[in-house]
Scaffold this active site. Sequence first.
Site, PDB file in Angstrom:
ATOM      1  N   SER A 163       0.814  -1.207   0.000  1.00 34.08           N
ATOM      2  CA  SER A 163       0.000   0.000   0.000  1.00 34.08           C
ATOM      3  C   SER A 163       0.853   1.265   0.000  1.00 34.08           C
ATOM      4  O   SER A 163       1.619   1.503  -0.929  1.00 34.08           O
ATOM      5  CB  SER A 163      -0.965  -0.031   1.187  1.00 34.08           C
ATOM      6  N   ASP A 190      -5.873   2.220  -2.975  1.00 32.24           N
ATOM      7  CA  ASP A 190      -7.084   1.993  -2.191  1.00 32.24           C
ATOM      8  C   ASP A 190      -7.420   3.203  -1.330  1.00 32.24           C
ATOM      9  O   ASP A 190      -8.392   3.178  -0.579  1.00 32.24           O
ATOM     10  CB  ASP A 190      -6.971   0.726  -1.330  1.00 32.24           C
ATOM     11  N   ASP A 249      -1.157   1.304  -3.918  1.00 32.78           N
ATOM     12  CA  ASP A 249      -2.103   0.331  -4.468  1.00 32.78           C
ATOM     13  C   ASP A 249      -3.469   0.937  -4.731  1.00 32.78           C
ATOM     14  O   ASP A 249      -4.418   0.223  -5.051  1.00 32.78           O
ATOM     15  CB  ASP A 249      -2.232  -0.887  -3.551  1.00 32.78           C
ATOM     16  N   ASP A 263      -2.381   6.282  -3.242  1.00 29.56           N
ATOM     17  CA  ASP A 263      -1.205   5.632  -2.685  1.00 29.56           C
ATOM     18  C   ASP A 263      -0.786   4.500  -3.611  1.00 29.56           C
ATOM     19  O   ASP A 263      -1.340   4.335  -4.702  1.00 29.56           O
ATOM     20  CB  ASP A 263      -1.468   5.132  -1.258  1.00 29.56           C
TER      21      ASP A 263
END
Length: 450
Positions: A104, A247, A245, A243
Amino acid sequence: MPRLFGTDGVRGVANVDLTAELALNLSVAAAHVLGEAGAFGRRQPTALVARDPRVSGEFIEAAVCAGLASAGVDVMRVGVVPTPAAAFLVNEYRTDLGVMISASHNAMPDNGIKFFSRGGVKLNDDLEDAIEDRLEDDWKRPVGDKVGRVIDQPDAVESYIDHLVRSLRGDDALKGLSVVLDCANGASFYTAREAFERAGASVTTIFAEPDGLNINHNCGSTHPERLQRAVVDSHADLGLAFDGDADRCLAVDHEGNLVDGDQIMAILAIALQEDHRLASNTVVATVMSNLGLTLAMKEHAIRVDQTKVGDRYVLESMNANGFSLGGEQSGHIIMSEFANTGDGVLTGLHLAKRIATTGQTLKDLASVMTRLPQVMINVKNVDKLRAGIDPEVNSAVADANHELGDEGRVLLRPSGTEPVVRVMVEAPTMDQAQEIADRLAALVKRRLGN
């Protein structure tokens, strides 16, 4: 011994904490535990495997695919896509299991593994505990035609992009808007631009050239400074920072002011309420959300349901009660009508649509909420497991909360994803918040330091 699974899967320094051997064993254990739990039925099970672009994802992906195939699971490998895309595709392709390889917002040396069950839902604590407890089991190994296959499916992400655009309910829903997207050199480098352009926006991207090493490096939602400058310099209507990833999503208004997850939730909650789509007139937030969110929602007769920190706990409340909107100050926003996990690009699209629909600036929309001054200090190199049991620390926190009364609060908690203790203070003034936070952080360092 500390548990492997934190609030968001297994995470650590790749090839130190998260090795190829561990990735393989986790995947084998996950396949067997879920199979024994009845998740697969009688047919050959299937899994979807995705990753973000950090370089260690390549060997971890290979280990995960090997582990799953060796356990008799057919693997669909979709390559670099955002975490919410992986969750969506697990449901879209009706696979029995999903694996996302990402750390992440963490720095490049870290990586992580999170599992999704059928439907793209994160595993509950009991299943994660069972996987961890049975890593060393001597499993029966399939042979011959019972061994899993690994098949590349790189075009799967297109159905995710189509889903994002359809969620706006109208062609060219963002026509006339100019937006700057900071993709953090991460998994959204392709999907974000495609979705916004297909929705009619004029798009400029920055930090959208991942090379495996530059993910989250001085960019993205943890470092929005360049985005703030880019929005002002290009006279854009708004900027969005994802960010690694994708999410999570933070926003920047046309004057370069940062708009955080609490403010985004406030804007979206009011929009959903006006459309009669805010279930039970409730938004779900964690205990880390600013008190200003609760006060703003109260003015609109919207209730705030608070959970523990972590989007999984937000989602648990949403699923249990049928709520349609929830999230975190960090920018993890869940819109359950369209997703069952935080989705930064989806959030950004609907925030942009609110600007296009109302004709208001993001600054005007964000003014619905007044943030109380808040200070967060991450205290490193401490024994975070003692954060809630040290008597001197507990006494100091209680004294600080008494000092603030109804005009502020103190929260002290161990991070679920990093080796730190977080000290958060809200107060009527920034000076008071800083003074209390500094005082408590110093005490935590002295009492809990390694």
